[in-house]
Design a protein around this motif. Structure first.
Motif, PDB file in Angstrom:
ATOM      1  N   HIS A  14     -21.938   3.545  36.610  1.00  0.00           N
ATOM      2  CA  HIS A  14     -22.104   2.758  35.390  1.00  0.00           C
ATOM      3  C   HIS A  14     -21.860   3.637  34.171  1.00  0.00           C
ATOM      4  N   THR A  15     -21.358   3.048  33.117  1.00  0.00           N
ATOM      5  CA  THR A  15     -21.179   3.748  31.852  1.00  0.00           C
ATOM      6  C   THR A  15     -21.848   2.939  30.750  1.00  0.00           C
ATOM      7  N   PHE A  16     -21.959   3.566  29.574  1.00  0.00           N
ATOM      8  CA  PHE A  16     -22.544   2.869  28.431  1.00  0.00           C
ATOM      9  C   PHE A  16     -21.681   1.679  28.033  1.00  0.00           C
ATOM     10  N   THR A  17     -22.357   0.614  27.636  1.00  0.00           N
ATOM     11  CA  THR A  17     -21.656  -0.536  27.071  1.00  0.00           C
ATOM     12  C   THR A  17     -21.740  -0.426  25.548  1.00  0.00           C
ATOM     13  N   THR A  18     -21.157  -1.369  24.869  1.00  0.00           N
ATOM     14  CA  THR A  18     -21.187  -1.377  23.403  1.00  0.00           C
ATOM     15  C   THR A  18     -22.621  -1.473  22.892  1.00  0.00           C
ATOM     16  N   VAL A  19     -23.437  -2.291  23.516  1.00  0.00           N
ATOM     17  CA  VAL A  19     -24.837  -2.445  23.099  1.00  0.00           C
ATOM     18  C   VAL A  19     -25.586  -1.120  23.255  1.00  0.00           C
ATOM     19  N   ASP A  20     -25.316  -0.413  24.342  1.00  0.00           N
ATOM     20  CA  ASP A  20     -25.965   0.882  24.549  1.00  0.00           C
ATOM     21  C   ASP A  20     -25.586   1.870  23.453  1.00  0.00           C
ATOM     22  N   TYR A  21     -24.311   1.924  23.116  1.00  0.00           N
ATOM     23  CA  TYR A  21     -23.870   2.834  22.060  1.00  0.00           C
ATOM     24  C   TYR A  21     -24.480   2.468  20.713  1.00  0.00           C
ATOM     25  N   VAL A  22     -24.580   1.178  20.418  1.00  0.00           N
ATOM     26  CA  VAL A  22     -25.170   0.739  19.146  1.00  0.00           C
ATOM     27  C   VAL A  22     -26.643   1.135  19.081  1.00  0.00           C
ATOM     28  N   LEU A  23     -27.400   0.892  20.151  1.00  0.00           N
ATOM     29  CA  LEU A  23     -28.814   1.264  20.164  1.00  0.00           C
ATOM     30  C   LEU A  23     -29.002   2.776  20.068  1.00  0.00           C
ATOM     31  N   PHE A  24     -28.219   3.525  20.816  1.00  0.00           N
ATOM     32  CA  PHE A  24     -28.310   4.980  20.783  1.00  0.00           C
ATOM     33  C   PHE A  24     -27.966   5.516  19.397  1.00  0.00           C
ATOM     34  N   GLY A  25     -26.911   5.012  18.799  1.00  0.00           N
ATOM     35  CA  GLY A  25     -26.513   5.431  17.457  1.00  0.00           C
ATOM     36  C   GLY A  25     -27.546   5.067  16.409  1.00  0.00           C
ATOM     37  N   SER A  26     -28.152   3.881  16.538  1.00  0.00           N
ATOM     38  CA  SER A  26     -29.156   3.477  15.548  1.00  0.00           C
ATOM     39  C   SER A  26     -30.411   4.334  15.655  1.00  0.00           C
ATOM     40  N   ILE A  27     -30.795   4.708  16.859  1.00  0.00           N
ATOM     41  CA  ILE A  27     -31.948   5.596  17.016  1.00  0.00           C
ATOM     42  C   ILE A  27     -31.655   6.957  16.390  1.00  0.00           C
ATOM     43  N   LEU A  28     -30.460   7.476  16.611  1.00  0.00           N
ATOM     44  CA  LEU A  28     -30.088   8.744  15.991  1.00  0.00           C
ATOM     45  C   LEU A  28     -30.070   8.649  14.473  1.00  0.00           C
ATOM     46  N   CYS A  29     -29.571   7.541  13.948  1.00  0.00           N
ATOM     47  CA  CYS A  29     -29.532   7.352  12.489  1.00  0.00           C
ATOM     48  C   CYS A  29     -30.939   7.269  11.897  1.00  0.00           C
ATOM     49  N   VAL A  30     -31.846   6.570  12.574  1.00  0.00           N
ATOM     50  CA  VAL A  30     -33.227   6.479  12.079  1.00  0.00           C
ATOM     51  C   VAL A  30     -33.867   7.860  12.073  1.00  0.00           C
ATOM     52  N   SER A  31     -33.678   8.627  13.140  1.00  0.00           N
ATOM     53  CA  SER A  31     -34.244   9.974  13.201  1.00  0.00           C
ATOM     54  C   SER A  31     -33.657  10.868  12.115  1.00  0.00           C
ATOM     55  N   ALA A  32     -32.355  10.809  11.924  1.00  0.00           N
ATOM     56  CA  ALA A  32     -31.713  11.613  10.889  1.00  0.00           C
ATOM     57  C   ALA A  32     -32.172  11.171   9.501  1.00  0.00           C
ATOM     58  N   SER A  33     -32.372   9.880   9.301  1.00  0.00           N
ATOM     59  CA  SER A  33     -32.831   9.376   8.002  1.00  0.00           C
ATOM     60  C   SER A  33     -34.229   9.877   7.682  1.00  0.00           C
ATOM     61  N   ILE A  34     -35.103   9.891   8.669  1.00  0.00           N
ATOM     62  CA  ILE A  34     -36.455  10.419   8.448  1.00  0.00           C
ATOM     63  C   ILE A  34     -36.378  11.896   8.064  1.00  0.00           C
ATOM     64  N   GLY A  35     -35.561  12.656   8.772  1.00  0.00           N
ATOM     65  CA  GLY A  35     -35.401  14.074   8.456  1.00  0.00           C
ATOM     66  C   GLY A  35     -34.847  14.297   7.063  1.00  0.00           C
ATOM     67  N   LEU A  36     -33.822  13.530   6.685  1.00  0.00           N
ATOM     68  CA  LEU A  36     -33.241  13.671   5.348  1.00  0.00           C
ATOM     69  C   LEU A  36     -34.232  13.268   4.261  1.00  0.00           C
ATOM     70  N   PHE A  37     -34.995  12.208   4.515  1.00  0.00           N
ATOM     71  CA  PHE A  37     -35.983  11.759   3.536  1.00  0.00           C
ATOM     72  C   PHE A  37     -36.984  12.869   3.232  1.00  0.00           C
ATOM     73  N   TYR A  38     -37.538  13.471   4.287  1.00  0.00           N
ATOM     74  CA  TYR A  38     -38.528  14.524   4.063  1.00  0.00           C
ATOM     75  C   TYR A  38     -37.892  15.814   3.567  1.00  0.00           C
ATOM     76  N   ALA A  39     -36.650  16.051   3.897  1.00  0.00           N
ATOM     77  CA  ALA A  39     -35.968  17.239   3.363  1.00  0.00           C
ATOM     78  C   ALA A  39     -35.774  17.106   1.856  1.00  0.00           C
ATOM     79  N   ILE A  40     -35.430  15.930   1.400  1.00  0.00           N
ATOM     80  CA  ILE A  40     -35.249  15.708  -0.041  1.00  0.00           C
ATOM     81  C   ILE A  40     -36.598  15.651  -0.746  1.00  0.00           C
ATOM     82  N   LYS A  41     -37.565  14.949  -0.144  1.00  0.00           N
ATOM     83  CA  LYS A  41     -38.875  14.791  -0.758  1.00  0.00           C
ATOM     84  C   LYS A  41     -39.602  16.126  -0.886  1.00  0.00           C
ATOM     85  N   ASP A  42     -39.507  16.974   0.128  1.00  0.00           N
ATOM     86  CA  ASP A  42     -40.269  18.212   0.152  1.00  0.00           C
ATOM     87  C   ASP A  42     -39.406  19.443  -0.109  1.00  0.00           C
ATOM     88  N   ARG A  43     -38.335  19.289  -0.841  1.00  0.00           N
ATOM     89  CA  ARG A  43     -37.438  20.427  -1.054  1.00  0.00           C
ATOM     90  C   ARG A  43     -38.058  21.504  -1.943  1.00  0.00           C
TER      91      ARG A  43
END
Length: 143
Positions: A14-43
């Protein structure tokens, strides 16, 4: 249905489907957004200690989620279902004991670490090793 599963004999996988890639990418984006938010807030954090301890004023929810993530390793997530399957409810007693240990650590060790202003048990060990070395150095000369 049986032909849809992976098999070493057939080589079907089995390989990833489009839905799998979208969910995986969105989780990565949320994690990166949290990191960027605190990097800017606490610079403007000045010291490493302020950065690592979040100034001592962090919300308990992210701290507890971080502790949970550090305790729950991938091996735990993979191994516990197999243990439950093999040994049935005997594994329940380990979970129950874990709750008592966590409660004890939260009420015994954490207040001590907080009063000592240390961030880990390693710092306590380093401090006690320095005291021991100083004690040994002082009294080994007089013997």
């Amino acid at each position: 249905m049986e032909s849809d599963t992976y098999s070493f004999q057939t080589g079907v996988k089995h390989t990833f489907t489009t839905v799998d890639y979208v969910l995986f990418g969105s989780i990565l984006c949320v994690s990166a957004s949290i990191g960027l938010f605190y990097a800017i807030k606490d610079r403007n954090r000045q010291t490493t200690r302020e950065f690592l301890m979040a100034g001592g004023d962090m919300n308990p929810l992210p701290v507890s989620l971080s502790l949970l993530a550090s305790f729950m390793s991938a091996i735990t997530l993979l191994g516990v279902p197999a243990e439950m399957y093999n040994y049935t409810t005997m594994y329940f007693w380990i979970g129950l004991a874990y709750l008592f240990v966590a409660f004890g650590a939260a009420h015994v060790f954490i207040p001590i670490f907080y009063r000592l202003r240390v961030t880990s048990a390693y710092e306590v060990g380093a401090r006690s090793a320095n005291v021991t070395r100083a004690f040994q150095g002082r009294y080994s000369v007089s013997l």
